[in-house]
Each structure stands twice: as structure tokens, then as C-alpha cells.
Motif scaffolding. Structure first.
Motif, short mmCIF file in Angstrom:
data_model
loop_
_atom_site.label_atom_id
_atom_site.label_comp_id
_atom_site.label_asym_id
_atom_site.label_seq_id
_atom_site.Cartn_x
_atom_site.Cartn_y
_atom_site.Cartn_z
N ASN A 197 0.90 -1.01 0.04
CA ASN A 197 0.13 -0.06 0.08
C ASN A 197 0.84 1.24 -0.08
O ASN A 197 0.64 2.33 0.70
CB ASN A 197 -1.00 -0.16 1.34
CG ASN A 197 -0.39 -0.48 2.52
OD1 ASN A 197 0.98 -0.69 2.38
ND2 ASN A 197 -0.86 -0.34 3.55
N LEU A 198 1.87 1.29 -0.67
CA LEU A 198 3.03 2.22 -0.83
C LEU A 198 2.51 3.53 -1.08
O LEU A 198 2.43 4.45 -0.56
CB LEU A 198 3.87 1.90 -1.64
CG LEU A 198 5.26 2.79 -1.74
CD1 LEU A 198 5.80 2.55 -0.49
CD2 LEU A 198 6.29 2.11 -2.77
N GLU A 199 1.56 3.62 -2.33
CA GLU A 199 1.07 4.84 -2.81
C GLU A 199 0.19 5.57 -1.71
O GLU A 199 0.24 6.79 -1.52
CB GLU A 199 0.24 4.85 -3.87
CG GLU A 199 0.92 4.23 -5.23
CD GLU A 199 0.61 2.73 -5.42
OE1 GLU A 199 0.70 2.44 -6.61
OE2 GLU A 199 0.34 1.94 -4.65
N VAL A 200 -0.55 4.84 -0.93
CA VAL A 200 -1.55 5.47 -0.29
C VAL A 200 -0.84 6.02 1.17
O VAL A 200 -1.14 7.23 1.24
CB VAL A 200 -2.63 4.24 0.44
CG1 VAL A 200 -3.32 4.99 1.60
CG2 VAL A 200 -3.32 3.64 -0.72
N LEU A 201 0.24 5.25 1.52
CA LEU A 201 0.83 5.70 2.62
C LEU A 201 1.78 7.01 2.27
O LEU A 201 1.66 7.96 2.98
CB LEU A 201 1.84 4.52 3.27
CG LEU A 201 1.02 3.51 3.73
CD1 LEU A 201 2.23 2.14 3.70
CD2 LEU A 201 0.65 3.67 5.20
N LEU A 202 2.21 6.96 1.07
CA LEU A 202 2.94 8.14 0.82
C LEU A 202 2.39 9.31 0.37
O LEU A 202 2.39 10.37 0.78
CB LEU A 202 3.89 7.88 -0.49
CG LEU A 202 4.99 6.85 -0.19
CD1 LEU A 202 5.61 6.67 -1.41
CD2 LEU A 202 6.21 7.90 0.59
N LEU A 203 1.15 9.20 -0.20
CA LEU A 203 0.05 10.42 -0.25
C LEU A 203 -0.17 10.92 0.77
O LEU A 203 -0.48 12.13 0.81
CB LEU A 203 -0.88 9.82 -1.32
CG LEU A 203 -0.63 9.80 -2.96
CD1 LEU A 203 -1.64 9.25 -3.63
CD2 LEU A 203 -0.30 11.01 -3.27
N SER A 204 -0.22 10.17 1.70
CA SER A 204 -0.88 10.61 2.95
C SER A 204 0.21 11.09 3.92
O SER A 204 0.18 11.45 4.98
CB SER A 204 -1.53 9.76 3.82
OG SER A 204 -1.00 8.57 4.21
N ASN A 205 1.47 11.09 3.28
CA ASN A 205 2.59 11.58 4.05
C ASN A 205 2.91 10.81 5.55
O ASN A 205 3.09 11.51 6.46
CB ASN A 205 2.67 13.14 4.39
CG ASN A 205 3.45 13.90 3.16
OD1 ASN A 205 4.23 13.31 2.59
ND2 ASN A 205 2.89 15.09 3.12
#
Lengths: 474, 498
Positions: A197-205
Motif C-alpha cells: 500500500n505504498l502509494e496510499v501511505l506516501l500520499l498521506s505523508n
């Protein structure tokens, strides 16, 4: 189920050969096999593994999952496979070079090959790891063998100092690495790569993930020798014996870079501007520091050490490209490996380890090499020209592809920095070339032995051939 | 058949270079160099006949094109049209001269020396023939390395400094050019949806889009190219590498440097900068012509102050190449013809001057003007030829340089009167320095008498056979160009920008 396990075991066979070869080398040492026999054995192992791994492609090995509670995973997709081939090929060449080196130094040889095989095993496993723990274990395998290898020749003056430096810094950076990995685990819930779930985590900083990635960057950055973790490079290169310098420069760094690509893949950079900024700063600083530090140097090993800092700065650029191109990074790494192996190989012919320790090769020491040993001089010059990025060598196309990738992705500042730093780099490469051709040659250059000559000729061929036909690798 | 032959043009000197590297004997290397240049000239003559210029007065270009790296649109694309043909012939003539003038002069590592000369010639031929931009860049770099070795190994006292300076200057220009080439490649690639480095893709590059951002991009790209060629030409702010490189190079090195490498800059301007960026170049033409005029006057004034004969000739090169700049950017037909003729005639006359300096150095072991004197009295042949070429270089009517300078000035005059007037000052200044040199070196006694060493005779020998041969060829060519430049002008006319 047994049948499935056996099937996967068959695919694992090359890895098993690689696992058992150090042990067999140790047994050979115990029965006092000759140096030549040990060398030929390890070369045959290498060739066997190299042939066997072609069965290896696109296989995910989860079989050990059932036995070891999900701590291992190896994944050989296309790019990992290419890096594996590169590491094994460099290992082969390093063994050829270390043969003559050990002969001349008069030390015991068996343990050297044992440790060398272990380190190459560790590096190979790093390139194909797809799990944070398996990466860490392979990294430890590589590092521990390196501590011993750097200090192997007891008569060398700086070997012990370099080894202790490397040990202390590796251990401290490993601490950072482990902390980083734990935080990544805390954030994403799994240790396998690619993180799901890399994108989710990164987008939410997500703080945990970002801190984890940053801390693991500390650990990985140390191994790669990029700024600000570059302080060890000059001293360790200078203090270690030449075949081990080759190992550190190519296999250790290249293997870790292969893992870096997996951890920081393009999804990371698409989704997180902060990481893009951090990597850009690291890249530019590495290029600048590497080139400026090398300008003042007269010792060839140190020049190559600092130029490797700069090269990894250049290599960060394709990493940041949105359309991440592992082919181009592989091509650049191949050119970097070939040029470094050729240069250090030529140096290992020139700097004979005598009883008092290793003779350091400075720029004055290779004056007039072109007139006394033309073959050696040609290889050294072509390798240096490849590092400088002159056309007709593989280094030119490597830099060209990196520049193209940068332009395609709009990384203007980085490309400008690459060009300016390449210009600065040309100065110290040119000094070496002019010294090679200077008209007062020394009389005491060593002759090249057969094993060295074969590997040097092979590397020359690689550098020039792929300078003309780069499409073979792409 | 023709296309295979055109590949042979850069290939034969390269193979000849590899063969002459073998340490068999000095005569072997020299003979192989002459042989490979001879074979290349035969190939060139055959190709010239194939172009039907003599029969039909129209020069059909000869082309060779194959695919090299498909994914990137890279082709191995060579093409010889009239401009390339003229410069390729100049290359071969001066290649002969370089080999001839180093016949007696170079005795150290002769094989490697001739290999470097032939590799440099091969690179220069490739530069003049390449029609694919990355291939052009590749040959540009290839001609640089042997030249650096020539200066660094066989040069005079400050050779390492001069070689490094030359390398760094040219490499900076080369990298700027690479960035510009790549920028054009990507812009055109995205527009056409197919990437290619071939020459035709980039024609009229700057006029093909009309957005505001694009005009800034194409301005930067043009300056990338212009700076690279201006460094080579050399145009005024970037000329500082030239006096050092020319003075410290061996005679053959100076011949190739002055005669050929400088012309690659001019060729690049004519072939690439003007066709790719017609509107920007005409917009900035005044600035470029101003640079040219400034270079002409600056080079001439500095030449007046020199005491080293070779450095003086080097500064005259700076001065004369300014004429190329004003001719090209005048955008008039006669200006264009003048600049190409100036490239030809300057190549011949300046190379001859460097060979004269080389011959003087062989006899007197000094390049200092105050130590040289009465050359005409002691060695009439050498003196006579030296005077001839000095007169040629300042533009004596009847010899080639006169026509070239007059045509360039004519073109400049039609474009901008002030530039032409400033450049005409050069005619006076070049007369001053040439005649001063003639008087001091060839006629009057040296100001500082050379002390005769122990055991060394003070007798100085006149030109030997090889020197006479080489100078005669050059005299013939430049006199022919002075009296009968019409064939070349007719060859070039169809190519001029309207």
C-alpha cells in the motif's frame, strides 16, 4: 506438495551450488590443495552458476516460507536477474585478478577465496532479495566477509585501519537500516517488497513510512558511498588490497544499488515530492563532492574512489525518472563495473605487493606507461576514457542514455549538474592520461600475467564493443 | 557502390593509422601514412567523378545511410555534397602536408605519431561527412583525442599546459553541443512521434513552432551550437586556447590544427547553425558579425606585438577566421562564398606559414623574431617561399586569400557598412605585421646575434627535397585558387541560402 518443493529446489540448484562452494573451498584448503586448483575450482563454480541461473528467471521463491515463518523471499524478475549476472561476472573477473595478486604477496590463498566466495554469495543474494530480512542477512554476509578481506594481508600498512573504519561505519549504519526497516514494517505491515500500500501511505505523508525510508537510506547510502555518507570511501579504497578494492567498488556497491531500486521504485518518487527533493540533493552533492575531492588527488586509488562517489551521483538520476528504466541503470552500472574493473585490474598489475606492504600507485608512478607496456596502457586509457564519457566507449552511451532519460522526465537541474560535473571530471582523468603518455618512462613496470591479461582483454572488448553496439544490452 | 566508397573515406586513414602504429621502422610508418592518404585521395577523386560535376555542372550529393541503434533513431549517415567535398579535399591535401613536414622533424615514437595524425584526419573526415547529429558529435570527440596526444607528447616547452587547455575548451563546447543536440532531438521527437537524429529532421527547427517558450528554448539551443563552433573557430571571447595550442604543437600538429580543426568550426556554422535556426541567426547576425570584426582587429593588433614567430602566425589565424564569421552571417551569396573560400585559402596559407616556421626552427632552433634574420640572403629558396606565403596571408591580389577576403567584405558591406569598415582595418594591420616580419626575419640582420656553439657549424642548409615538394604543392594550390576560383564558386552556388 513434495513434488512442488522438489521442482523449486531444482530451480534453486544454482543458488545451492553458490551456497556450498565456500565450504568446499574451505575443505580444499584443509587438504592443502594448490592455489591454482582452488582458483580453477572457484572459476568452474562461477561458470556453473552462471549457466544455471538462466533457468532462474521469473521465479519467486516462497518455498522457504513454510519452513522459516515467512522470513525469506527471493524474486528474480528481469532487472534483478540482470544485476545478478553482473555481480557473478564481476566475481569471476575479480577471482582472476586476485590469483596473481596473492601469488605475488606470498600469503595463504585458501581462506581468501573462501571469504571472496562468501562475499559474492552475499552480494548475489542481495540482488535478488525481495524481502527486507533476506536483504539484511545477505548484507551482513557481504559485510562480514569484507571486514576480513580488507584486513587479509597482514603485512599491508593500512589494511587493519581501513577494515576497522569499514567495520565501525557498517555496524552503525546497519543500526539505522534496521530501525528504518522496523518503521517500514510498522507503517505497511509487511516486510516483503514491493510494499503493497505504498502509494496510499506516501500520499498521506505517513510519518512512519517516510522516517523508515529515510533511515534505510542512511544505511544504504553508506554502502553506496554517496554524500553525506562518503567519508569512508577514500581511506577504505586506499587501505584495502587491490582485488578487494575491486570488490567494494563494483560488487558491494552494485548489489546494494540493485536492492535500492527495489525499495525506492518509481512509485515512491511519483507519490512523494519530498523524497524526490532529498534524492536530488544527494545526487547533486555526490556529483560535486566526488569530482571536487578527486581534483587534488595524486593517488590513483583515491581518484577512482572519489570518482565512484560521483558516478553514483549520476546514477541517482535514472532512479528519479518517472518512467523508471532499470535497463538504463543496468547499462550504466555495466559501464561503471567494466571501467572500474579494468582500471583496478591494470593497477593490480602495476602495484606489486612486496614484503613490506602494497606499493601505492600515484600519477607519477605511471609516467610513460604507454611506451613500456602498450597493452596495459591502452586498457587503462580506454577505461579512463569510458569513465570520462568519451564516445566510442560504453561510458559515452551510458551517460547519453542517462541524459536522455533526464530530459524525457524534465530533470533539468540534475542534467545540468551532470554536465558541469562531467567537465570537472575530465580534468583529473586527463591528468592520468597525459601521465601515461609522458615521454620520460620509468623502467620498472611489471609484466602482465596470463590470467590478468585475459581479464583485461575481456574488459577492453566489453568497453569498446558496447560503445559501438549499445542496443545489444538495452 | 558510391555509398560503400564514402564509408571508406574516414575508414582508410583509420586503418592506415592502426597499421602505421606497428613499430617496424620509421620509414614504414611514414610510407603507410602516405599510402593511406593516397588511397583515400583516389577514392575521393572517383567519387568526385561520380557526382557529375564536370559534366553537368550540378553536384549531386553522395549518401550512405544505415540503421545503427533503432530504438533511439540513430543512423550511420554520411553524405558528401559540394561543401563537404571542398573541405574533404582540403583535409587530404593538408594531411599530406602534415606527413611530409614531419618526415625529418619527428624521430621519437614515429609509429604512434603517424597513427595519431591518421586518426585525427579520419575524425576530421567524419566530421565533414556526418549527417546524423550524434554521429557528428562522435566524430567531433574522436578528432579531439589524437590531437591532444599530438600536442602533449611531441610539442614544445609548455605542451602539457597547452594540451590540457585545448582539450578542456573543446570538450566544454562539445558537451554544450551535445545538450543542444539532445534538446532538439527530444523536441522534434515528441512533435513527430518518432525520434531521429538525422539532419533533415532538424532543418528549420526554430521556425517550426511559434510558442513563446519555444523561442527561448530554440535560442538556448542555438547558442549551445554557436558556442561550440565559436570555440573551435575561434571567435573572440573563446579564442584563448589557440595561441597556446598552436605554439606548443609540433609542426604537423599546427598544420592540422590551423588548417583543419578551425575549419570544422566554420563548417559547423554553415551546415548546422544557419539551416537549423535561420530566423534567430539573422536576428542575431549583427552581434555575430560584430564578434567577427572584433576578432579580426583584435587578432591583428595582438599579432603586431608578438616576438615569437609561431605565436604571431597563431594570432593571424584568429584574425583571419573572423572573416569566416562575417561572411557567414552576412547572409549574402558573396559573403557565403567568401567565407568558404577563406576557409580553404586560410587553411593552405596558414599551414604553409607554420611549415615555414617549422623549417626555420629546424635550422636555427629558435622561433624568436629578434634572433632570426637574413633568411632570404642565406637560404633564398626558404626565404622566397616564406615571403610568398606571408604576402598570400595578408591578401596579395592574385592569390587565394585576396579573393576570399574581398568576397567576405563585400558580403559584409551589403549587410552592414560599419562592420565592413572595421574589418577592412585588418587589411592594413595584416599588411603591417606581415611586412614587418618579412623585413625583420627575411632581410635584415638579426637583432640578437646567435652565439655559435662549440662544434656546431653555422652553415644553414636550404630547403631539401621533401620541403620543396610540399611547398610547391601549396604554392600551386593557392595560386590556382587566386586566379581561378570559379569552379569552387560554381560548385557551391546551388547550396546557398536564398
Amino acid at each position: 506438495m513434495i513434488y512442488q518443493i522438489l521442482e523449486q529446489m531444482k530451480i534453486l540448484l544454482p543458488l545451492f551450488i553458490l551456497f556450498f562452494s565456500p565450504i568446499i573451498i574451505l575443505i580444499l584448503t584443509m587438504i592443502s590443495a594448490t592455489h591454482r586448483a582452488i582458483l580453477i575450482f572457484s572459476l568452474c563454480i562461477d561458470l556453473a552458476v552462471f549457466g544455471g541461473i538462466f533457468y532462474f528467471k521469473n521465479v519467486t521463491m516462497d518455498i522457504l516460507n513454510t519452513f522459516s515463518l515467512g522470513l525469506f523471499k527471493f524474486d528474480t524478475d528481469n532487472s534483478a536477474f540482470l544485476f545478478l549476472c553482473l555481480v557473478l561476472a564481476s566475481g569471476f573477473i575479480i577471482k582472476l585478478f586476485s590469483f596473481t595478486y596473492i601469488e605475488k604477496s606470498g600469503d595463504k590463498s585458501g581462506e581468501f577465496y573462501f571469504l571472496l566466495s562468501l562475499s559474492i554469495l552475499g552480494a548475489s543474494l542481495i540482488t535478488i532479495s525481495a524481502h527486507l530480512v533476506s536483504f539484511f542477512l545477505s548484507l551482513e554476509l557481504l559485510s562480514i566477509s569484507l571486514y576480513a578481506l580488507i584486513a587479509y594481508f597482514r603485512k599491508h600498512s593500512h589494511g587493519l585501519e581501513a577494515s576497522i573504519k569499514y567495520l565501525v561505519l557498517t555496524v552503525s549504519s546497519d543500526a539505522f537500516l534496521l530501525m528504518g526497516f522496523s518503521l517500514i514494517f510498522a507503517a505497511s505491515g509487511s516486510l516483503t517488497l514491493p510494499i503493497s500500500n505504498l502509494e496510499v501511505l506516501l500520499l498521506s505523508n505517513n510519518v512512519w513510512l517516510l522516517t523508515g525510508l529515510a533511515l534505510s537510506l542512511v544505511g544504504l547510502g553508506f554502502k553506496l558511498g554517496i554524500v553525506p555518507f562518503h567519508v569512508w570511501v577514500g581511506d577504505v579504497y586506499k587501505g584495502s588490497p587491490l582485488p578487494i578494492t575491486m570488490l567494494i567498488a563494483t560488487v558491494a556497491k552494485g548489489g546494494v544499488f540493485a536492492f535500492l531500486i527495489k525499495l525506492f521504485n518509481d512509485k515512491v518518487f511519483i507519490n512523494s515530492d519530498l523524497l524526490v527533493t532529498v534524492f536530488s540533493i544527494i545526487s547533486i552533492c555526490s556529483m560535486v563532492f566526488g569530482n571536487f575531492l578527486a581534483l587534488r588527488e595524486n593517488n590513483l586509488k583515491r581518484i577512482l574512489a572519489y570518482s565512484s562517489i560521483a558516478n553514483f551521483g549520476y546514477l541517482m538520476i535514472p532512479l528519479l525518472a518517472y518512467h523508471n528504466a532499470p535497463n538504463i541503470m543496468f547499462f550504466y552500472l555495466t559501464s561503471y563495473f567494466a571501467a572500474n574493473l579494468a582500471t583496478f585490474g591494470a593497477l593490480s598489475v602495476l602495484s606489486v605487493p612486496i614484503s613490506g606492504g602494497e606499493v601505492d600507485v600515484n600519477i607519477e608512478d605511471i609516467k610513460g606507461l604507454a611506451w613500456r607496456r602498450p597493452f596495459l596502457a591502452i586498457i587503462l586509457s580506454v577505461a579512463i576514457l569510458s569513465l570520462a564519457g568519451i564516445p566510442v566507449t560504453i561510458g559515452f552511451f551510458a551517460k547519453f542514455f542517462v541524459i536522455s532519460l533526464g530530459i524525457m522526465n524534465g530533470l533539468w537541474i540534475l542534467i545540468g549538474a551532470l554536465i558541469i560535473n562531467s567537465l570537472i571530471g575530465i580534468y583529473y582523468y586527463l591528468r592520468v592520461l597525459i601521465s601515461i603518455c609522458s615521454s620520460e618512462p620509468r623502467e620498472d613496470f611489471q609484466r602482465t600475467s596470463y590470467s590478468n591479461a585475459i581479464s583485461l582483454a575481456l574488459l577492453l572488448f566489453v568497453i569498446l564493443f558496447f560503445g559501438f553496439f549499445p542496443n545489444v544490452i538495452l | 557502390m558510391n555509398d560503400i566508397l564514402i564509408i571508406l573515406l574516414p575508414l582508410i586513414p583509420f586503418i592506415g593509422g592502426l597499421i602505421s602504429w606497428l613499430p617496424i621502422s620509421h620509414l614504414f610508418s611514414r610510407a603507410i601514412s602516405m599510402l593511406s592518404l593516397l588511397i583515400t585521395s583516389l577514392v575521393l577523386t572517383y567519387l568526385f567523378l561520380e557526382t557529375n560535376f564536370l559534366a553537368s555542372n550540378a553536384f549531386t550529393p553522395i549518401i550512405f545511410k544505415t540503421v545503427w541503434v533503432k530504438d533511439f533513431g540513430l543512423q550511420f549517415y554520411l553524405s558528401m555534397d559540394a561543401l563537404s567535398f571542398v573541405l574533404v579535399s582540403l583535409t587530404l591535401i593538408l594531411g599530406f602536408m602534415a606527413v611530409l613536414c614531419s618526415w625529418r622533424e619527428i624521430t621519437y615514437k614515429v609509429g604512434f605519431f603517424h597513427a595519431n595524425i591518421l586518426f585525427a584526419i579520419s575524425g576530421i573526415l567524419g566530421v565533414f561527412l556526418a549527417y546524423d547529429m550524434l554521429l557528428f558529435y562522435l566524430f567531433w570527440e574522436v578528432m579531439l583525442i589524437p590531437m591532444t596526444f599530438l600536442i602533449a607528447i611531441w610539442g614544445h616547452e609548455k605542451r602539457t599546459y597547452a594540451a590540457i587547455k585545448f582539450f578542456i575548451f573543446t570538450q566544454v563546447g562539445g558537451l554544450l553541443m551535445l545538450v543542444s543536440i539532445l534538446a532538439m532531438y527530444f523536441v522534434k521527437g515528441y512533435e513527430n512521434q518518432s525520434f531521429s537524429f538525422a539532419y533533415e529532421t532538424f532543418l528549420n527547427f526554430s521556425t517550426s513552432f511559434s510558442s513563446k517558450e519555444f523561442s527561448i528554448v530554440s535560442l538556448l539551443v542555438m547558442f549551445g551550437f554557436f558556442i561550440a563552433f565559436a570555440i573551435k573557430l575561434p571567435a573572440l571571447p573563446f579564442h584563448t586556447w589557440l595561441p597556446d595550442a598552436h605554439t606548443e604543437a609540433p609542426t604537423a600538429g599546427s598544420v592540422i590544427l590551423a588548417g583543419l580543426l578551425l575549419k570544422t568550426g566554420g563548417y559547423g556554422l554553415i551546415r548546422f547553425v544557419v539551416p537549423f535556426f535561420p530566423d534567430i541567426s539573422s536576428e542575431y547576425s549583427l552581434i555575430f558579425m560584430g564578434l567577427g570584426a572584433a576578432g579580426i582587429v583584435y587578432g591583428a593588433i595582438l599579432a603586431l606585438a608578438q616576438t615569437d614567430l609561431k605565436k604571431l602566425v597563431a594570432y593571424t589565424s584568429v584574425s583571419h577566421m573572423g572573416f569566416v564569421l562575417i561572411g557567414v552571417f552576412s547572409f549574402k551569396i558573396w559573403g557565403y562564398h567568401g567565407s568558404v573560400l577563406q576557409m580553404l585559402c586560410h587553411g593552405i596559407s596558414t599551414s604553409a606559414l607554420f611549415m615555414i616556421v617549422g623549417s626555420l626552427y629546424r635550422r636555427y632552433h629558435t622561433r624568436d623574431i629578434s634572433r632570426l634574420g637574413q633568411v632570404f640572403t642565406i637560404t633564398p629558396k626558404l626565404g622566397g617561399i616564406g615571403i610568398f606565403f606571408l604576402l598570400a596571408s595578408f591578401g596579395l591580389p592574385g592569390l587565394g586569400n585576396f579573393i576570399a577576403e574581398v568576397l567576405s567584405l563585400y558580403g559584409a558591406f551589403n549587410a552592414n557598412i560599419y562592420i565592413a569598415c572595421i574589418s577592412s582595418l585588418a587589411l592594413i594591420l595584416s599588411a603591417i605585421y606581415s611586412l614587418t616580419v618579412i623585413k625583420k626575419v627575411f632581410f635584415s640582420a638579426p637583432r640578437i646575434q646567435a652565439r655559435i656553439q662549440e662544434g656546431q657549424s653555422s652553415a644553414v642548409f636550404d630547403l631539401d627535397f621533401i620541403e620543396t615538394l610540399s611547398f610547391s604543392i601549396l604554392i600551386f594550390v593557392i595560386a590556382a585558387l587566386g586566379v581561378f576560383p570559379a569552379p569552387i564558386i560554381n560548385m557551391l552556388t546551388p547550396m546557398v541560402m536564398p
